[in-house]
Design a protein around this motif. Structure first.
Motif, PDB file in Angstrom:
ATOM      1  N   ALA B  37       0.841  -1.207   0.000  1.00  0.00           N
ATOM      2  CA  ALA B  37       0.000   0.000   0.000  1.00  0.00           C
ATOM      3  C   ALA B  37       0.871   1.249   0.000  1.00  0.00           C
ATOM      4  CB  ALA B  37      -0.925  -0.014   1.212  1.00  0.00           C
ATOM      5  N   LEU B  38       1.844   1.253   0.911  1.00  0.00           N
ATOM      6  CA  LEU B  38       2.720   2.416   1.014  1.00  0.00           C
ATOM      7  C   LEU B  38       3.587   2.546  -0.247  1.00  0.00           C
ATOM      8  CD1 LEU B  38       3.409   4.585   3.080  1.00  0.00           C
ATOM      9  CD2 LEU B  38       5.227   3.092   3.951  1.00  0.00           C
ATOM     10  N   GLY B  39       3.990   1.399  -0.778  1.00  0.00           N
ATOM     11  CA  GLY B  39       4.807   1.391  -1.992  1.00  0.00           C
ATOM     12  C   GLY B  39       4.053   1.983  -3.169  1.00  0.00           C
ATOM     13  N   PHE B  40       2.763   1.692  -3.216  1.00  0.00           N
ATOM     14  CA  PHE B  40       1.941   2.245  -4.300  1.00  0.00           C
ATOM     15  C   PHE B  40       1.918   3.767  -4.209  1.00  0.00           C
ATOM     16  CE2 PHE B  40      -2.456   3.227  -5.959  1.00  0.00           C
ATOM     17  CZ  PHE B  40      -2.089   3.117  -7.284  1.00  0.00           C
ATOM     18  N   ALA B  41       1.691   4.254  -2.986  1.00  0.00           N
ATOM     19  CA  ALA B  41       1.663   5.712  -2.786  1.00  0.00           C
ATOM     20  C   ALA B  41       3.017   6.323  -3.135  1.00  0.00           C
ATOM     21  CB  ALA B  41       1.282   6.027  -1.343  1.00  0.00           C
ATOM     22  N   LEU B  42       4.094   5.674  -2.684  1.00  0.00           N
ATOM     23  CA  LEU B  42       5.445   6.173  -2.966  1.00  0.00           C
ATOM     24  C   LEU B  42       5.742   6.143  -4.467  1.00  0.00           C
ATOM     25  CD1 LEU B  42       8.056   4.748  -0.411  1.00  0.00           C
ATOM     26  CD2 LEU B  42       7.690   7.135  -1.041  1.00  0.00           C
ATOM     27  N   GLY B  43       5.293   5.068  -5.109  1.00  0.00           N
ATOM     28  CA  GLY B  43       5.519   4.931  -6.550  1.00  0.00           C
ATOM     29  C   GLY B  43       4.816   6.035  -7.320  1.00  0.00           C
ATOM     30  N   LEU B  44       3.581   6.338  -6.905  1.00  0.00           N
ATOM     31  CA  LEU B  44       2.836   7.423  -7.560  1.00  0.00           C
ATOM     32  C   LEU B  44       3.516   8.765  -7.294  1.00  0.00           C
ATOM     33  CD1 LEU B  44      -0.969   6.673  -7.036  1.00  0.00           C
ATOM     34  CD2 LEU B  44       0.424   6.300  -9.062  1.00  0.00           C
ATOM     35  N   ALA B  45       3.950   8.942  -6.045  1.00  0.00           N
ATOM     36  CA  ALA B  45       4.629  10.186  -5.685  1.00  0.00           C
ATOM     37  C   ALA B  45       5.885  10.366  -6.526  1.00  0.00           C
ATOM     38  CB  ALA B  45       4.986  10.186  -4.201  1.00  0.00           C
ATOM     39  N   ARG B  46       6.585   9.273  -6.724  1.00  0.00           N
ATOM     40  CA  ARG B  46       7.814   9.278  -7.520  1.00  0.00           C
ATOM     41  C   ARG B  46       7.533   9.700  -8.961  1.00  0.00           C
ATOM     42  NH1 ARG B  46      11.872   8.419 -10.017  1.00  0.00           N
ATOM     43  NH2 ARG B  46      13.239   6.634 -10.120  1.00  0.00           N
ATOM     44  N   LEU B  47       6.320   9.400  -9.457  1.00  0.00           N
ATOM     45  CA  LEU B  47       5.952   9.736 -10.831  1.00  0.00           C
ATOM     46  C   LEU B  47       5.337  11.122 -10.939  1.00  0.00           C
ATOM     47  CD1 LEU B  47       4.348   6.366 -12.004  1.00  0.00           C
ATOM     48  CD2 LEU B  47       6.422   7.408 -12.896  1.00  0.00           C
ATOM     49  N   SER B  48       5.146  11.762  -9.796  1.00  0.00           N
ATOM     50  CA  SER B  48       4.487  13.063  -9.821  1.00  0.00           C
ATOM     51  C   SER B  48       5.300  14.059 -10.637  1.00  0.00           C
ATOM     52  CB  SER B  48       4.324  13.582  -8.385  1.00  0.00           C
ATOM     53  OG  SER B  48       3.978  14.950  -8.428  1.00  0.00           O
ATOM     54  N   ARG B  49       4.562  14.972 -11.306  1.00  0.00           N
ATOM     55  CA  ARG B  49       5.265  15.981 -12.102  1.00  0.00           C
ATOM     56  C   ARG B  49       5.835  17.074 -11.213  1.00  0.00           C
ATOM     57  NH1 ARG B  49       0.377  17.369 -15.595  1.00  0.00           N
ATOM     58  NH2 ARG B  49      -0.404  16.991 -13.502  1.00  0.00           N
ATOM     59  N   SER B  50       5.366  17.103  -9.961  1.00  0.00           N
ATOM     60  CA  SER B  50       5.878  18.115  -9.044  1.00  0.00           C
ATOM     61  C   SER B  50       7.128  17.596  -8.336  1.00  0.00           C
ATOM     62  CB  SER B  50       4.807  18.459  -8.006  1.00  0.00           C
ATOM     63  OG  SER B  50       5.415  18.947  -6.834  1.00  0.00           O
ATOM     64  N   GLY B  51       8.204  18.337  -8.460  1.00  0.00           N
ATOM     65  CA  GLY B  51       9.444  17.949  -7.814  1.00  0.00           C
ATOM     66  C   GLY B  51       9.327  17.889  -6.300  1.00  0.00           C
ATOM     67  N   TRP B  52       8.419  18.703  -5.753  1.00  0.00           N
ATOM     68  CA  TRP B  52       8.239  18.719  -4.306  1.00  0.00           C
ATOM     69  C   TRP B  52       7.679  17.393  -3.791  1.00  0.00           C
ATOM     70  CZ3 TRP B  52      10.502  22.473  -1.773  1.00  0.00           C
ATOM     71  CH2 TRP B  52      10.723  23.692  -2.435  1.00  0.00           C
ATOM     72  N   VAL B  53       7.023  16.692  -4.666  1.00  0.00           N
ATOM     73  CA  VAL B  53       6.476  15.389  -4.284  1.00  0.00           C
ATOM     74  C   VAL B  53       7.435  14.273  -4.707  1.00  0.00           C
ATOM     75  CG1 VAL B  53       4.528  13.808  -4.588  1.00  0.00           C
ATOM     76  CG2 VAL B  53       4.137  16.281  -4.548  1.00  0.00           C
ATOM     77  N   ALA B  54       7.946  14.387  -5.927  1.00  0.00           N
ATOM     78  CA  ALA B  54       8.741  13.298  -6.496  1.00  0.00           C
ATOM     79  C   ALA B  54      10.091  13.128  -5.796  1.00  0.00           C
ATOM     80  CB  ALA B  54       8.945  13.532  -7.994  1.00  0.00           C
ATOM     81  N   LYS B  55      10.730  14.259  -5.469  1.00  0.00           N
ATOM     82  CA  LYS B  55      12.101  14.141  -4.952  1.00  0.00           C
ATOM     83  C   LYS B  55      12.178  13.522  -3.554  1.00  0.00           C
ATOM     84  CE  LYS B  55      14.414  17.218  -8.068  1.00  0.00           C
ATOM     85  NZ  LYS B  55      14.249  18.617  -8.465  1.00  0.00           N
ATOM     86  N   PRO B  56      11.328  13.957  -2.608  1.00  0.00           N
ATOM     87  CA  PRO B  56      11.361  13.280  -1.302  1.00  0.00           C
ATOM     88  C   PRO B  56      11.050  11.786  -1.423  1.00  0.00           C
ATOM     89  CG  PRO B  56      10.100  15.310  -1.167  1.00  0.00           C
ATOM     90  CD  PRO B  56      10.398  15.086  -2.612  1.00  0.00           C
ATOM     91  N   ALA B  57      10.126  11.439  -2.321  1.00  0.00           N
ATOM     92  CA  ALA B  57       9.791  10.030  -2.510  1.00  0.00           C
ATOM     93  C   ALA B  57      11.012   9.271  -3.009  1.00  0.00           C
ATOM     94  CB  ALA B  57       8.635   9.884  -3.499  1.00  0.00           C
ATOM     95  N   LEU B  58      11.681   9.858  -3.995  1.00  0.00           N
ATOM     96  CA  LEU B  58      12.885   9.223  -4.531  1.00  0.00           C
ATOM     97  C   LEU B  58      13.931   9.068  -3.427  1.00  0.00           C
ATOM     98  CD1 LEU B  58      14.520   8.176  -6.929  1.00  0.00           C
ATOM     99  CD2 LEU B  58      15.289  10.518  -7.332  1.00  0.00           C
ATOM    100  N   GLY B  59      14.088  10.118  -2.611  1.00  0.00           N
ATOM    101  CA  GLY B  59      15.059  10.072  -1.524  1.00  0.00           C
ATOM    102  C   GLY B  59      14.777   8.925  -0.576  1.00  0.00           C
ATOM    103  N   ALA B  60      13.512   8.818  -0.162  1.00  0.00           N
ATOM    104  CA  ALA B  60      13.137   7.759   0.774  1.00  0.00           C
ATOM    105  C   ALA B  60      13.404   6.384   0.168  1.00  0.00           C
ATOM    106  CB  ALA B  60      11.656   7.889   1.138  1.00  0.00           C
ATOM    107  N   ILE B  61      13.037   6.233  -1.101  1.00  0.00           N
ATOM    108  CA  ILE B  61      13.235   4.941  -1.771  1.00  0.00           C
ATOM    109  C   ILE B  61      14.716   4.573  -1.792  1.00  0.00           C
ATOM    110  CG2 ILE B  61      13.122   3.783  -4.016  1.00  0.00           C
ATOM    111  CD1 ILE B  61      10.523   5.450  -4.524  1.00  0.00           C
ATOM    112  N   GLU B  62      15.555   5.548  -2.159  1.00  0.00           N
ATOM    113  CA  GLU B  62      16.986   5.266  -2.269  1.00  0.00           C
ATOM    114  C   GLU B  62      17.607   4.926  -0.915  1.00  0.00           C
ATOM    115  OE1 GLU B  62      18.296   4.465  -4.829  1.00  0.00           O
ATOM    116  OE2 GLU B  62      17.094   5.397  -6.401  1.00  0.00           O
ATOM    117  N   VAL B  63      17.170   5.632   0.126  1.00  0.00           N
ATOM    118  CA  VAL B  63      17.727   5.351   1.450  1.00  0.00           C
ATOM    119  C   VAL B  63      17.398   3.916   1.868  1.00  0.00           C
ATOM    120  CG1 VAL B  63      17.475   5.874   3.916  1.00  0.00           C
ATOM    121  CG2 VAL B  63      17.811   7.732   2.268  1.00  0.00           C
TER     122      VAL B  63
END
Lengths: 258, 221
Positions: B37-63
């Motif tokens: 469930a959380l992965g789905f939300a993170l995955g969508l966030a990662r695809l967001s066109r807004s950098g404010w949403v996509a970048k933190p998601a990417l950061g969390a995933i990479e960590v």
């Protein structure tokens, strides 16, 4: 007889990054008009069509539907288009794509029903009846339960047309509907589109089929470098072109005619 | 070299392993479900066109993908209280770490899957007046879930085994119970072999069912 144009475009610009594709388009489409948009590759004709149902959001300019200007002023002076408004516009302005874009996990009839149910909230039984009628109209009743992968390109495109029609659009956009078809399948799709012309539907068609454009359109637009280079009746633009570029474009297209 | 294999002690001690198995399942299933469930939300966030949403998601995933799970679990148990002043129980710390780690991997599976759908599908749906959410739910996801199934199965299998790391926080799951028995009876070979078999029995039905489901879905298209 004066009526408001069903679709009105003013000073439309579209740029992809630094690349300016549309450089100021003005166009008015009256109810029942059929506009054929022609032009060389890269002239911006597909982009223009895609701006009309907001598959691409214009960089600048005004689009009005039935006399009502779309979008609202943003803080930076540009126009913003709220998501809900665009969904509403797309219900009224249907589109048929070059690549059909049928849903591969749904059968032909499910493809036609899908938006009726999810977007319009039509009860399933009613949507099914409507979808069957539309498939019948494009001559594909017997293929209703076939998945798109089982259909020829021409059949897929006819399903796509039925899918667009089922939504009762006020305007239909065709984006090179026969360009990805084998030559022997082009005819069946063009016949369906011609049938729609007979119903008095308002349509805009981007095409390379100049012969079809001649018989189909009430107005032909020749696009070059993101601007209207020549506009007129099919006779004026396709038979007696005035502009040099229109002439050379038409000459190139009839090079191998016999 | 001869070694007298002696599995008899397991005849009396199987309830110890069974209790561990239950805790393992209690970590595994919730962490997988919440991770999805959380992965789905993170995955969508990662695809967001807004950098404010996509970048933190990417950061969390990479960590979470780029650091050892073992350290993540230890961190949630020992460092969390220091940073935010809340002491988590070993079980909750382990569950949290496993969930977030799983979410990071699932996010990438979702993102890759969604991106693998041709753009025309999204346009086809949008041109009919569907909202983004409707297009996602009715057109995009049904097409990709089938393709993502093997990847999720892999993740679930991996996670079932990774739950054994919770033993370092003294969560009494299967691995911890196994090590406890080994230390008590000095029979690690027999006990760990048995524990491995229990893990296998736990994992195999899921992977079997998933393969069958995959075949069924493939037959439908």
């Amino acid at each position: 007889m004066t009526t408001t144009p069903l679709l009105e475009v003013e000073g439309l610009h579209k740029a992809f990054g630094p690349h300016e594709v549309l450089r100021g388009i003005d166009l008015a489409v009256m109810p029942g008009e059929r506009v054929a948009i022609i032009g060389g590759s890269g002239s911006g004709k597909s982009t223009l069509l895609r701006c009309l149902n907001f598959m691409e959001v214009p960089t600048a300019g005004r689009i009005a539907l039935d006399g009502r200007t779309l979008g609202r002023r943003g803080r930076d002076g540009g126009t913003v288009y709220p998501e809900s408004e665009l969904c509403g516009v797309r219900r009224r302005v249907g589109m048929v794509f070059q690549q059909f874009n049928l849903f591969p996990h749904r059968t032909a009839i499910e493809n036609v029903m899908e938006a009726l149910v999810t977007v319009k909230g039509t009860p399933r039984a009613e949507a099914r009846a409507r979808a069957e009628a539309e498939l019948g109209k494009v001559g594909l009743s017997e293929k209703r339960d076939a998945y798109p992968s089982r259909l020829s390109g021409g059949q897929q495109q006819r399903v796509a047309i039925a899918r667009a029609l089922a939504m009762d659009p006020e305007i239909l956009l065709f984006d090179e509907p026969t360009s990805s078809l084998d030559p022997e399948l082009v005819g069946e799709v063009l016949r369906v589109i011609r049938g729609l012309a007979g119903e008095g539907r308002t349509m805009l068609l981007v095409t390379h089929e100049l012969g079809f454009a001649y018989h189909f359109a009430t107005k032909v637009v020749f696009l070059a470098d993101g601007r209207f280079y020549e506009v007129g009746t099919p006779d004026e633009v396709l038979k007696h072109p005035r502009g040099e570029r229109t002439r050379s474009f038409l000459a190139r297209h009839s090079e191998f005619a016999f | 070299m001869t070694y007298d294999w002696d599995f008899s002690l397991l005849a009396q001690n199987w309830p110890v392993l069974l209790r561990g198995l239950l805790v393992t399942v209690e970590l595994w299933i919730p962490a997988m479900a919440a991770g999805l469930a959380l992965g789905f939300a993170l995955g969508l966030a990662r695809l967001s066109r807004s950098g404010w949403v996509a970048k933190p998601a990417l950061g969390a995933i990479e960590v979470f993908r780029g650091t050892p799970v073992l350290i993540q679990l230890i961190w949630f148990f020992y460092a969390f209280p220091i940073v935010i002043g809340v002491q988590l129980s070993p079980f909750v710390a382990a569950l949290l770490g496993l969930t977030l780690n799983t979410a990071a991997y699932c996010a990438e599976i979702f993102r890759g899957g969604i991106q693998s759908v041709p753009k025309g599908q999204f346009e086809g749906a949008r041109a009919l007046g569907m909202t983004r959410a409707q297009a996602m739910r009715r057109v995009i996801l049904p097409q990709v879930l089938r393709r993502m199934l093997p990847a999720f199965t892999n993740r679930a299998i991996e996670l079932a085994k990774v739950t054994s790391l919770a033993s370092v926080l003294s969560v009494h799951e299967l691995m911890y119970q196994g090590r406890l028995l080994s230390a008590t009876y000095y029979r690690p070979l027999e006990i760990l072999t048995t524990v491995a078999i229990v893990y296998f029995v736990l994992i195999y039905p899921g992977s079997f069912l998933s393969a069958r489901l995959e075949r069924r879905l493939a037959a439908r298209s």
